[in-house]
Motif scaffolding. Sequence first.
Motif, PDB file in Angstrom:
ATOM      1  N   TRP A 262      -9.933   4.128  -4.035  1.00 54.74           N
ATOM      2  CA  TRP A 262      -8.605   3.905  -4.603  1.00 54.74           C
ATOM      3  C   TRP A 262      -8.113   2.492  -4.289  1.00 54.74           C
ATOM      4  O   TRP A 262      -7.606   1.796  -5.177  1.00 54.74           O
ATOM      5  N   LEU A 263      -8.255   2.068  -3.049  1.00 52.49           N
ATOM      6  CA  LEU A 263      -7.791   0.735  -2.661  1.00 52.49           C
ATOM      7  C   LEU A 263      -8.544  -0.352  -3.419  1.00 52.49           C
ATOM      8  O   LEU A 263      -7.940  -1.316  -3.891  1.00 52.49           O
ATOM      9  N   LYS A 264      -9.865  -0.198  -3.564  1.00 54.64           N
ATOM     10  CA  LYS A 264     -10.657  -1.176  -4.321  1.00 54.64           C
ATOM     11  C   LYS A 264     -10.143  -1.317  -5.743  1.00 54.64           C
ATOM     12  O   LYS A 264     -10.103  -2.414  -6.289  1.00 54.64           O
ATOM     13  N   ASN A 265      -9.787  -0.181  -6.362  1.00 52.63           N
ATOM     14  CA  ASN A 265      -9.360  -0.187  -7.762  1.00 52.63           C
ATOM     15  C   ASN A 265      -7.892  -0.540  -7.940  1.00 52.63           C
ATOM     16  O   ASN A 265      -7.513  -1.067  -8.989  1.00 52.63           O
ATOM     17  N   THR A 266      -7.061  -0.260  -6.966  1.00 58.54           N
ATOM     18  CA  THR A 266      -5.619  -0.435  -7.113  1.00 58.54           C
ATOM     19  C   THR A 266      -5.128  -1.750  -6.534  1.00 58.54           C
ATOM     20  O   THR A 266      -4.312  -2.436  -7.150  1.00 58.54           O
ATOM     21  N   LEU A 267      -5.612  -2.090  -5.361  1.00 67.63           N
ATOM     22  CA  LEU A 267      -5.177  -3.303  -4.661  1.00 67.63           C
ATOM     23  C   LEU A 267      -6.412  -4.036  -4.124  1.00 67.63           C
ATOM     24  O   LEU A 267      -6.580  -4.189  -2.919  1.00 67.63           O
ATOM     25  N   SER A 268      -7.243  -4.477  -5.042  1.00 69.09           N
ATOM     26  CA  SER A 268      -8.530  -5.058  -4.628  1.00 69.09           C
ATOM     27  C   SER A 268      -8.366  -6.270  -3.718  1.00 69.09           C
ATOM     28  O   SER A 268      -9.170  -6.480  -2.812  1.00 69.09           O
ATOM     29  N   TRP A 269      -7.305  -7.043  -3.913  1.00 68.63           N
ATOM     30  CA  TRP A 269      -7.095  -8.223  -3.075  1.00 68.63           C
ATOM     31  C   TRP A 269      -6.824  -7.833  -1.628  1.00 68.63           C
ATOM     32  O   TRP A 269      -7.235  -8.542  -0.711  1.00 68.63           O
TER      33      TRP A 269
ATOM     34  N   VAL B 167       0.842  -1.199   0.000  1.00 71.50           N
ATOM     35  CA  VAL B 167       0.000   0.000   0.000  1.00 71.50           C
ATOM     36  C   VAL B 167       0.872   1.241   0.000  1.00 71.50           C
ATOM     37  O   VAL B 167       0.649   2.173  -0.786  1.00 71.50           O
ATOM     38  N   LEU B 168       1.882   1.279   0.853  1.00 70.47           N
ATOM     39  CA  LEU B 168       2.784   2.426   0.900  1.00 70.47           C
ATOM     40  C   LEU B 168       3.521   2.610  -0.424  1.00 70.47           C
ATOM     41  O   LEU B 168       3.694   3.737  -0.904  1.00 70.47           O
ATOM     42  N   GLU B 169       3.937   1.514  -1.028  1.00 68.21           N
ATOM     43  CA  GLU B 169       4.627   1.578  -2.324  1.00 68.21           C
ATOM     44  C   GLU B 169       3.708   2.180  -3.391  1.00 68.21           C
ATOM     45  O   GLU B 169       4.132   3.057  -4.156  1.00 68.21           O
ATOM     46  N   MET B 170       2.474   1.719  -3.448  1.00 69.02           N
ATOM     47  CA  MET B 170       1.543   2.221  -4.460  1.00 69.02           C
ATOM     48  C   MET B 170       1.195   3.686  -4.207  1.00 69.02           C
ATOM     49  O   MET B 170       1.070   4.468  -5.153  1.00 69.02           O
TER      50      MET B 170
END
Length: 64
Positions: free
Chosen positions: A36-43, A11-14
Amino acid sequence: MAMSDDEKMKVLEMLGRLDKDERDLVLRSIDSFTNWLKNTLSWIYIKIKDAINSLFNFLDDIFG
């Protein structure tokens, strides 16, 4: 469910890949961060959706 250190670092990296203005928009509210989290790192979102407030507060301490 708690996040692993590797997940927190992802998360910090993204977030770090965003420019400051984009990051500020993402972290402006819990709703914008959640989207943003749903779209970027959904897992990660699926794993922690019930504890998203804790993650948001953690990030606000770092970037806020």
